[in-house]
Design a protein around this motif. Structure first.
Motif, PDB file in Angstrom:
ATOM      1  N   LEU A   1       1.380  -5.123   2.893  1.00 19.14           N
ATOM      2  CA  LEU A   1       0.127  -5.683   3.386  1.00 19.14           C
ATOM      3  C   LEU A   1       0.195  -7.203   3.509  1.00 19.14           C
ATOM      4  N   ALA A   2       0.880  -7.848   2.582  1.00 18.15           N
ATOM      5  CA  ALA A   2       1.013  -9.313   2.611  1.00 18.15           C
ATOM      6  C   ALA A   2       2.233  -9.701   1.792  1.00 18.15           C
ATOM      7  N   ASP A   3       3.063 -10.576   2.361  1.00 21.07           N
ATOM      8  CA  ASP A   3       4.231 -11.048   1.619  1.00 21.07           C
ATOM      9  C   ASP A   3       4.357 -12.565   1.641  1.00 21.07           C
TER      10      ASP A   3
ATOM     11  N   ARG B   1       3.889   0.470   2.591  1.00 16.28           N
ATOM     12  CA  ARG B   1       3.631  -0.510   3.655  1.00 16.28           C
ATOM     13  C   ARG B   1       3.315  -1.864   3.031  1.00 16.28           C
TER      14      ARG B   1
ATOM     15  N   LEU C   1      -7.458 -10.922   0.692  1.00 17.67           N
ATOM     16  CA  LEU C   1      -7.029 -10.366   1.968  1.00 17.67           C
ATOM     17  C   LEU C   1      -8.219  -9.648   2.582  1.00 17.67           C
TER      18      LEU C   1
ATOM     19  N   ASP D   1      -6.767  -7.951   7.985  1.00 17.67           N
ATOM     20  CA  ASP D   1      -5.937  -9.151   8.067  1.00 17.67           C
ATOM     21  C   ASP D   1      -4.560  -8.911   7.448  1.00 17.67           C
ATOM     22  N   THR D   2      -3.614  -9.739   7.847  1.00 21.59           N
ATOM     23  CA  THR D   2      -2.273  -9.714   7.243  1.00 21.59           C
ATOM     24  C   THR D   2      -1.958 -11.014   6.533  1.00 21.59           C
ATOM     25  N   ALA D   3      -2.826 -12.004   6.661  1.00 22.23           N
ATOM     26  CA  ALA D   3      -2.606 -13.310   6.039  1.00 22.23           C
ATOM     27  C   ALA D   3      -3.690 -13.553   4.995  1.00 22.23           C
TER      28      ALA D   3
ATOM     29  N   ARG E   1       0.860  -1.180   0.000  1.00 21.93           N
ATOM     30  CA  ARG E   1       0.000   0.000   0.000  1.00 21.93           C
ATOM     31  C   ARG E   1       0.894   1.227   0.000  1.00 21.93           C
TER      32      ARG E   1
END
Length: 336
Positions: free
Chosen positions: A113-115, A111, A166, A170-172, A102
Motif C-alpha cells: 500500500l505504501a513504501d 499488496r 494514508l 491514495d498511495t502516498a 495488505r
C-alpha cells in the motif's frame, strides 16, 4: 507537526495496584518473534514471525491439546504490527522491510500500500489502525535505525518517529506527526475522535486529536509509565486500550536521555554491538479513553520475556514477543 513536550506526570487515586501477570500456557510456534498479536471475532489469534510468515492460531484457549497453526501468507520481509480490516477478510501489516502491506486472508496475496513518504523509503513501519472513513494511520519507529538496531534508537533517543496517514485510494501517505520517541503502537478512541500513540523511548502515550476544534493537535495521554510501551490493542469501542510493556523502566537510561547528543550517539554505537537479553520483568496496562488505568498486571521473574503485544481472545489475554519463539496465554483480570 512535532510531538508535544512532556509535562509532569499525574497519578490519580483511581489507579489500581499492580496484580500478578502469570502466563498459564506457553505455545511454541517453531519460529521466533511473534511481535504483534491480534484476535478476530472467532477468538483466533493472528501474528507475524521473523521469517516473514503470517500465522493464525486456533484453539489457544481451549483444552491442553496443541492449537492449530495455519500459515496465511508470507510478506517477503519482517512483519510487525497487524490490523484486521472489517469482516476479517484482510489484514494490514506493517513490515519493517517492505512498508505498509495488505494481505488477503483467503488467498494469501500480499499488496504494498505504501513504501515511501515524501520520496523517502519507509524504513521501520511499526503499527497501524484502520478507521471507519477508510483511512489508515500507521507509525514509523525510526528514520535512523532499522529493526535489527532498534536498541540503538532507544539509547540515542533520536526522536525521529512518525505518525503517517494514508487516505482512501491514495498511495502516498502524509506525515501527521513527527519528532516522536520511537513511535510504536496505535489505538483509536471509542468514537475515533483521537488516536493514542505509544512512544517507547519516552515511556509515554500521546493523544492525537482527529476531530473537533483541536484536530491535528497532540498532547500527553499518559506519562511516566512503569515500562516501555510497545504495541497497543483495542478489541472494540467497548473494550479498553491494552498496552504491552516491552521492558521495565531503566533509571540509567533516563539519565542518559538527558545527556548531550554526542554522548547518546556514542552509547548507541556500543549498545548495538552488545548482545541483548531481556529481563524477566514483564507487564501490561489497560486504559480507558480518559487516560485512567483500569488494569496493571506485572511479573518480575517471568519465563516469557519482552512482551511486545497483548490482545484479548475468548476471555483470555494472549501475549506476543519480539524475543520468544511462541506466545503466552494468561487469565484476563476481572473489572475493578
Amino acid at each position: 507537526m512535532t510531538a508535544p513536550r512532556p509535562r509532569a506526570p499525574r497519578r490519580g487515586p483511581q489507579s489500581p495496584a499492580p496484580r500478578p501477570l502469570a502466563p498459564r500456557r506457553l505455545i511454541s510456534l517453531g519460529a521466533r518473534g511473534p511481535e504483534d498479536v491480534v484476535a478476530d471475532a472467532r477468538g483466533r489469534v493472528l501474528t507475524g514471525v521473523e521469517d516473514g510468515r503470517i500465522l493464525r492460531l486456533d484453539g489457544l484457549t481451549g483444552p491442553a491439546a496443541r492449537p492449530r497453526v495455519e500459515v496465511l501468507a508470507h510478506t517477503g520481509g519482517r512483519p510487525l504490527g497487524l490490523e484486521l480490516l472489517p469482516a476479517d477478510d484482510a489484514l494490514l501489516v506493517c513490515d519493517a522491510e517492505r512498508g505498509l502491506l495488505r494481505v488477503d486472508l483467503a488467498t494469501g496475496a500480499v499488496r504494498v500500500l505504501a513504501d515511501s513518504v515524501a520520496g523517502e523509503r519507509l524504513r521501520f513501519c511499526s503499527n497501524a489502525v484502520a478507521l471507519s472513513d477508510g483511512s489508515v494511520h500507521f507509525t514509523v519507529s525510526s528514520t535512523r535505525h532499522p529493526l535489527d538496531r532498534w536498541i540503538g534508537d532507544i539509547v540515542e533517543h533520536t526522536g525521529t518517529g512518525r505518525l503517517l496517514r494514508l487516505a482512501p485510494g491514495d498511495t502516498a501517505p502524509e506525515v501527521v506527526l513527527d519528532g516522536l520517541q520511537f513511535a510504536n503502537g496505535l489505538a483509536p478512541a471509542a468514537d475515533e475522535s483521537f488516536l493514542v500513540v505509544a512512544e517507547t523511548g519516552a515511556r509515554r502515550l500521546t493523544r492525537v486529536r482527529l476531530t473537533g476544534p483541536a484536530a491535528g493537535q497532540a498532547e500527553p495521554f499518559a506519562e511516566d509509565l512503569p515500562g516501555m510501551p510497545d504495541n497497543l490493542w483495542r478489541g472494540g469501542p467497548d473494550g479498553p486500550i491494552w498496552v504491552a510493556l516491552a521492558g521495565p523502566r531503566v533509571p540509567p537510561l533516563d539519565l542518559l536521555h538527558r545527556a548531550a547528543p554526542a554522548v547518546r550517539r556514542t552509547a548507541a554505537r556500543a549498545a548495538v554491538r552488545t548482545p541483548f537479553r531481556p529481563t524477566g520483568t514483564i507487564g501490561v496496562l489497560a486504559y480507558d479513553d480518559q487516560g485512567r488505568v483500569l488494569h496493571h498486571l506485572t511479573a518480575r521473574h517471568s519465563r516469557f520475556r519482552m512482551v511486545t503485544s497483548v490482545c484479548e481472545a475468548a476471555g483470555h489475554l494472549v501475549l506476543g514477543s519480539l524475543w520468544e519463539r511462541g506466545v503466552a496465554v494468561c487469565g484476563r483480570p476481572a473489572a475493578e
